[in-house]
Enzyme design. Sequence first.
Site, PDB file in Angstrom:
ATOM      1  N   SER A 245       0.860  -1.181   0.000  1.00 51.15           N
ATOM      2  CA  SER A 245       0.000   0.000   0.000  1.00 51.15           C
ATOM      3  C   SER A 245       0.892   1.226   0.000  1.00 51.15           C
ATOM      4  O   SER A 245       2.111   1.131   0.117  1.00 51.15           O
ATOM      5  CB  SER A 245      -0.883   0.011   1.241  1.00 51.15           C
ATOM      6  OG  SER A 245      -0.081   0.255   2.377  1.00 51.15           O
ATOM      7  N   LYS A 246       0.243   2.362  -0.140  1.00 46.49           N
ATOM      8  CA  LYS A 246       1.024   3.599  -0.208  1.00 46.49           C
ATOM      9  C   LYS A 246       1.901   3.764   1.027  1.00 46.49           C
ATOM     10  O   LYS A 246       2.990   4.300   0.967  1.00 46.49           O
ATOM     11  CB  LYS A 246       0.088   4.793  -0.332  1.00 46.49           C
ATOM     12  CG  LYS A 246      -0.464   4.910  -1.728  1.00 46.49           C
ATOM     13  CD  LYS A 246      -1.382   6.088  -1.860  1.00 46.49           C
ATOM     14  CE  LYS A 246      -2.204   5.887  -3.111  1.00 46.49           C
ATOM     15  NZ  LYS A 246      -3.335   6.756  -3.235  1.00 46.49           N
ATOM     16  N   ARG A 247       1.377   3.284   2.151  1.00 52.50           N
ATOM     17  CA  ARG A 247       2.154   3.468   3.382  1.00 52.50           C
ATOM     18  C   ARG A 247       3.281   2.445   3.507  1.00 52.50           C
ATOM     19  O   ARG A 247       4.158   2.589   4.336  1.00 52.50           O
ATOM     20  CB  ARG A 247       1.224   3.410   4.602  1.00 52.50           C
ATOM     21  CG  ARG A 247       0.531   4.737   4.853  1.00 52.50           C
ATOM     22  CD  ARG A 247      -0.433   4.666   6.009  1.00 52.50           C
ATOM     23  NE  ARG A 247      -1.584   3.846   5.668  1.00 52.50           N
ATOM     24  CZ  ARG A 247      -1.868   2.678   6.244  1.00 52.50           C
ATOM     25  NH1 ARG A 247      -1.088   2.195   7.178  1.00 52.50           N
ATOM     26  NH2 ARG A 247      -2.933   2.011   5.890  1.00 52.50           N
ATOM     27  N   ARG A 248       3.242   1.402   2.705  1.00 50.69           N
ATOM     28  CA  ARG A 248       4.266   0.366   2.801  1.00 50.69           C
ATOM     29  C   ARG A 248       5.221   0.422   1.622  1.00 50.69           C
ATOM     30  O   ARG A 248       4.935  -0.125   0.567  1.00 50.69           O
ATOM     31  CB  ARG A 248       3.612  -1.010   2.779  1.00 50.69           C
ATOM     32  CG  ARG A 248       3.163  -1.483   4.069  1.00 50.69           C
ATOM     33  CD  ARG A 248       2.316  -2.719   3.823  1.00 50.69           C
ATOM     34  NE  ARG A 248       1.124  -2.633   4.619  1.00 50.69           N
ATOM     35  CZ  ARG A 248       1.113  -2.819   5.911  1.00 50.69           C
ATOM     36  NH1 ARG A 248       2.215  -3.150   6.536  1.00 50.69           N
ATOM     37  NH2 ARG A 248      -0.001  -2.705   6.590  1.00 50.69           N
TER      38      ARG A 248
END
Length: 464
Positions: A245-248
């Site tokens: 995901s964008k955060r990962r």
Amino acid sequence: MTRKVRTRIAPSPTGFLHLGTARTALFSWAYARHFGGEFVLRIEDTDVARSTQDSVDQILASMNWLGLGYDEGPIYQMQRLERYNTVIAQMLAAGTAYHCYCTPQELDEMREAQRARGEKTHYDGRWRPAPGKVLPVAPEGVPPVVRFCNPPDGEVTWNDLVKGPITISNREIDDLIIVRPDGVPTYNFCVVVDDWDMNISHVFRGDEHVNNTPWQINIFNALGAPLPLFGHVPVILGDDGQKLSKRRGAVSVTAYEEAGYLPEAMLNYLARLGWSHGDEELFSREQLVQWFDGEHLSKSPAQWDPAKLNWVNANYIKVIDEVRLTQLVEAQLVRRGIEAGKGDRLQRLCALFKDRCATTVELADWIGMYFVDVHASAEDLTAHLTDAVRPALKTLCGKLDAVEWTRAAIGVAIKETLAAHSLKMPQLAQAARVLVCGRAQTPSLDAVLELFSRETVLLRLQRA
Ligand code: GLU
């Protein structure tokens, strides 16, 4: 009669082209190319509030970088509103869609009551026309939505190209909203009209859309449109086992370009995420097209493996055209404010260091020492600049001051210095490397030194 293969990728321009979509695009592209078909790019921009031109630009740049050429498009959904409205009007007239005037509050109450009765929440069909049914009176000032008349009974079944046969009961799915109160049609409707109009024969997409497919199949059927085949590709998991995901981690394609990966390596690596051809790990774009026939797609999630991506990229860095490699490294140096200058020096530097680098960023890391001064760590200086070596470094400086500046002559100067001081090569070479290169390990010292100017080498050696 078999249909001409036409595939598509349909990203929403609400962020960058992330790796999952890039991989689906790659599968769709390769499938079309394999069967001599066509590949379409469609931009699903009906979420007006979140869609941006910047994101469209990034998507186009990423497709271009990966070399995923499309035969049609980009086609923008927002430019097709008139067509959607025509189809909606036809469905309303045919009775396969209807207006629903429920307010959000009414829908809340409906669900609340269903929960209280221990039922699964669903739209209860109160505005759905039926023979002999008296509909409520349309309230003033409430903009209606349009709902699809989903078949109330029976099952939806399809043979998924990736997951195999899937069956969902129509009782599980209710009458989907296909036009919002603001008049903009919703994803599940637009996608069907588009895939129909664009004559799409095979839909590959992420398996987060599996639950949408029964609705879409029912809408295709209601429109009398030929069904495409569907293939839902499992997600890509990060190395922590969680969905990317964008955060990962960096999950945009363009971030990998900046990080020094080659598009052909990225293409190769992405293709192996959830697809295989025997044990092949390294293959060309042409081989991929030749092999990619929709078989051997994995049913289970693929794991993003940065170390493997590095391995693949390193392999490509070793073999790509050196002029092109040099240009890529030059661009990385420019980002650091380093001007490599004219001549073939940068190309020779790339050739010297490329075997030990996984990315063009790593190559630029190595080559930077030729353009900006470097200083070894205190530990390296203590470990390698011993009293036994210092006099030899002085001798070496004297010899290097006088030799012809070629690798062979530098090599002779080093050997003569070793003999004169009864030292072994690693002792002298590591000390010289620490001073000139700021690190103790490099390729062969004579080759490394030759590509510096004599002045720089002497200046740095004299710091002993
Ligand atoms: N816009 C959708 C997405 O980005 C497309 C899904 C589809 O391919 O049908 O997920």
